[in-house]
Design an enzyme around this catalytic site. Structure first.
Site, mmCIF file in Angstrom:
data_model
loop_
_atom_site.group_PDB
_atom_site.id
_atom_site.type_symbol
_atom_site.label_atom_id
_atom_site.label_comp_id
_atom_site.label_asym_id
_atom_site.label_seq_id
_atom_site.Cartn_x
_atom_site.Cartn_y
_atom_site.Cartn_z
ATOM 1 N N ARG A 150 15.078 -10.839 -1.901
ATOM 2 C CA ARG A 150 14.546 -10.978 -0.549
ATOM 3 C C ARG A 150 15.471 -10.331 0.476
ATOM 4 O O ARG A 150 15.037 -9.838 1.505
ATOM 5 C CB ARG A 150 14.372 -12.457 -0.191
ATOM 6 C CG ARG A 150 13.105 -13.056 -0.781
ATOM 7 C CD ARG A 150 13.053 -14.563 -0.551
ATOM 8 N NE ARG A 150 11.901 -15.131 -1.250
ATOM 9 C CZ ARG A 150 10.782 -15.518 -0.648
ATOM 10 N NH1 ARG A 150 10.657 -15.418 0.657
ATOM 11 N NH2 ARG A 150 9.781 -16.011 -1.346
ATOM 12 N N SER A 170 4.726 7.236 12.115
ATOM 13 C CA SER A 170 3.521 6.547 11.622
ATOM 14 C C SER A 170 2.515 7.554 11.097
ATOM 15 O O SER A 170 2.630 8.754 11.345
ATOM 16 C CB SER A 170 2.873 5.742 12.752
ATOM 17 O OG SER A 170 2.217 6.619 13.658
ATOM 18 N N CYS A 171 1.516 7.057 10.380
ATOM 19 C CA CYS A 171 0.467 7.931 9.848
ATOM 20 C C CYS A 171 -0.247 8.653 10.985
ATOM 21 O O CYS A 171 -0.572 9.841 10.878
ATOM 22 C CB CYS A 171 -0.533 7.128 9.013
ATOM 23 S SG CYS A 171 -1.216 5.675 9.846
ATOM 24 N N THR A 226 -1.286 1.409 19.977
ATOM 25 C CA THR A 226 -0.573 2.250 19.013
ATOM 26 C C THR A 226 0.491 3.024 19.779
ATOM 27 O O THR A 226 0.241 3.504 20.883
ATOM 28 C CB THR A 226 -1.492 3.240 18.270
ATOM 29 O OG1 THR A 226 -0.674 4.156 17.542
ATOM 30 C CG2 THR A 226 -2.396 4.015 19.197
ATOM 31 N N GLY A 227 1.653 3.123 19.198
ATOM 32 C CA GLY A 227 2.718 3.898 19.832
ATOM 33 C C GLY A 227 2.702 5.347 19.383
ATOM 34 O O GLY A 227 3.586 6.129 19.707
ATOM 35 N N ARG A 281 -9.658 -0.271 15.759
ATOM 36 C CA ARG A 281 -9.703 -0.596 14.333
ATOM 37 C C ARG A 281 -11.174 -0.815 13.969
ATOM 38 O O ARG A 281 -11.860 -1.614 14.615
ATOM 39 C CB ARG A 281 -8.883 -1.861 14.051
ATOM 40 C CG ARG A 281 -7.367 -1.646 14.159
ATOM 41 C CD ARG A 281 -6.905 -0.634 13.120
ATOM 42 N NE ARG A 281 -5.482 -0.354 13.198
ATOM 43 C CZ ARG A 281 -4.555 -0.918 12.434
ATOM 44 N NH1 ARG A 281 -4.896 -1.848 11.544
ATOM 45 N NH2 ARG A 281 -3.293 -0.586 12.550
ATOM 46 N N ARG A 327 0.828 -1.213 0.000
ATOM 47 C CA ARG A 327 0.000 0.000 0.000
ATOM 48 C C ARG A 327 0.864 1.267 0.000
ATOM 49 O O ARG A 327 0.672 2.162 -0.816
ATOM 50 C CB ARG A 327 -0.928 0.033 1.230
ATOM 51 C CG ARG A 327 -1.996 -1.044 1.313
ATOM 52 C CD ARG A 327 -2.951 -1.088 0.144
ATOM 53 N NE ARG A 327 -3.660 0.151 -0.098
ATOM 54 C CZ ARG A 327 -4.082 0.551 -1.307
ATOM 55 N NH1 ARG A 327 -3.830 -0.188 -2.383
ATOM 56 N NH2 ARG A 327 -4.742 1.684 -1.453
ATOM 57 N N ILE A 328 1.810 1.341 0.936
ATOM 58 C CA ILE A 328 2.604 2.564 1.050
ATOM 59 C C ILE A 328 3.606 2.683 -0.091
ATOM 60 O O ILE A 328 3.769 3.760 -0.665
ATOM 61 C CB ILE A 328 3.301 2.650 2.433
ATOM 62 C CG1 ILE A 328 2.256 2.627 3.562
ATOM 63 C CG2 ILE A 328 4.165 3.909 2.528
ATOM 64 C CD1 ILE A 328 1.206 3.739 3.521
#
Length: 335
Positions: free
Chosen positions: A80, A151-152, A211-212, A234, A13-14
């Protein structure tokens, strides 16, 4: 220097949306992508079609073993082991580490072995210095090879917390993020290591989660260290989340005073990062929005002059991806 040349590790996604944001903004050049799980033709398809943000408005094709977006050829790797990716050969100076796997200095540092000069981790990191655009990006300096864009949720909370703290002083605060589902969740009940609740069906449940993000604000705004913490719910939406910051203020403030300073910041130093709205909005109104955070003036509420609940929306995918691009452009300006 000119536009910095960027490699993307992990085309999830990102990774895909950082690539979109780069082409939309023209601030950086994507020259290479590594993903061992997605072949070239599949990359074309995954980049072109997006259930959340719609079809890519441009051209994308496979040609001569490369991914060609808007006529720009991009080298594809399928390694990888990050230390084996030949970023240097592809001309990539910076690498966006967006697999979600290599989030420590040591692991992300493997990219430097392949010729990359700097690594930007698109996730919180236990030990890499974290930068949030509009909050502490000015503290970045050239000696840093590996950094994190946090984070977002931290990108949503920190700009708001900064404005409130700078104007009124935050004594303490608790954050809740009502957060859209992400790829780590399960479509139906399944096993989930240590965090049993995280394995419950994403479409069927409101799931309390850790969440941090709030504590991380203390790392990017040192004066708030130890003053904020929080948790997440969530919820069954595909994208767009909302932060609820409930905090105690040092200086008394009417809710209108708070609205005023946030609006000023959104039109001034934090333009493009912190938005401001008085409209009757709901979450889908922020799908594909590029701000880190948009203050919802009508949704917040004050109990008294010292205790308030503040609400701010964010597209947890696209807003964040645009900040990754902005951070790289800022770093390039310091070379």
């Amino acid at each position: 220097m000119g536009k910095v040349k960027v490699g993307v590790n992990g085309f999830g996604r990102i990774g895909r949306l950082v690539t979109r944001a780069a082409f939309n903004s023209g601030k950086v050049d994507i020259v290479a992508i590594n993903d061992p799980f997605i072949d070239l033709n599949y990359m074309v398809y995954m980049f072109q079609y997006d259930s959340t943000h719609g079809k890519f408005h441009g051209t994308v094709k496979a040609e001569n073993g490369k991914l060609v977006i808007n006529g720009n050829p991009i080298t594809i790797f399928q390694e990888r082991d990050p230390s084996k990716i030949k970023w240097g050969d592809a001309g990539a100076e910076y690498v966006v580490e967006s697999t979600g796997v290599f989030t420590t200095m040591e692991k992300a540092g493997a990219h430097l072995q392949g010729g990359a000069k700097r690594v930007i981790i698109s996730a919180p990191s236990a030990d890499a210095p974290m930068f949030v655009m509009g909050v502490n990006h000015e503290k970045y300096d050239n000696s840093l090879k590996i950094i994190s864009n946090a984070s977002c949720t931290t990108n949503c909370l920190a700009p708001l917390a900064k404005v409130i703290h700078d104007n009124f002083g935050i004594v303490e605060g608790l954050m809740t993020t009502v957060h859209a589902i992400t790829a780590t969740q399960k479509t139906v009940d399944g096993p989930s290591g240590k965090l049993w609740r995280d394995g419950r069906g994403a479409l069927q449940n409101i799931i309390p989660a850790s969440t941090g993000a709030a504590k991380a604000v203390g790392k990017v705004i040192p004066e708030l260290n130890g003053k904020l913490t929080g948790m997440a719910f969530r919820v069954p939406t595909a994208n767009v989340s909302v932060v609820d910051l409930t905090c105690r203020l040092e200086k008394p403030a009417k809710y209108d005073d708070i609205k005023k300073v946030v609006k000023q910041a959104s039109e001034g130093p934090l333009k493009g990062i912190l938005g401001y709205t008085e409209h009757q909005v709901v979450s889908s109104d922020f799908n594909s929005d590029t701000h880190s955070s948009t203050f919802d003036a009508g949704a917040g509420i004050a109990l008294n002059d010292h205790f308030v609940k503040l609400i701010s929306w964010y597209d947890n995918e696209f807003g964040y991806s645009n900040r990754v691009v902005d951070l790289m452009a800022h770093m390039a300006s310091k070379e």
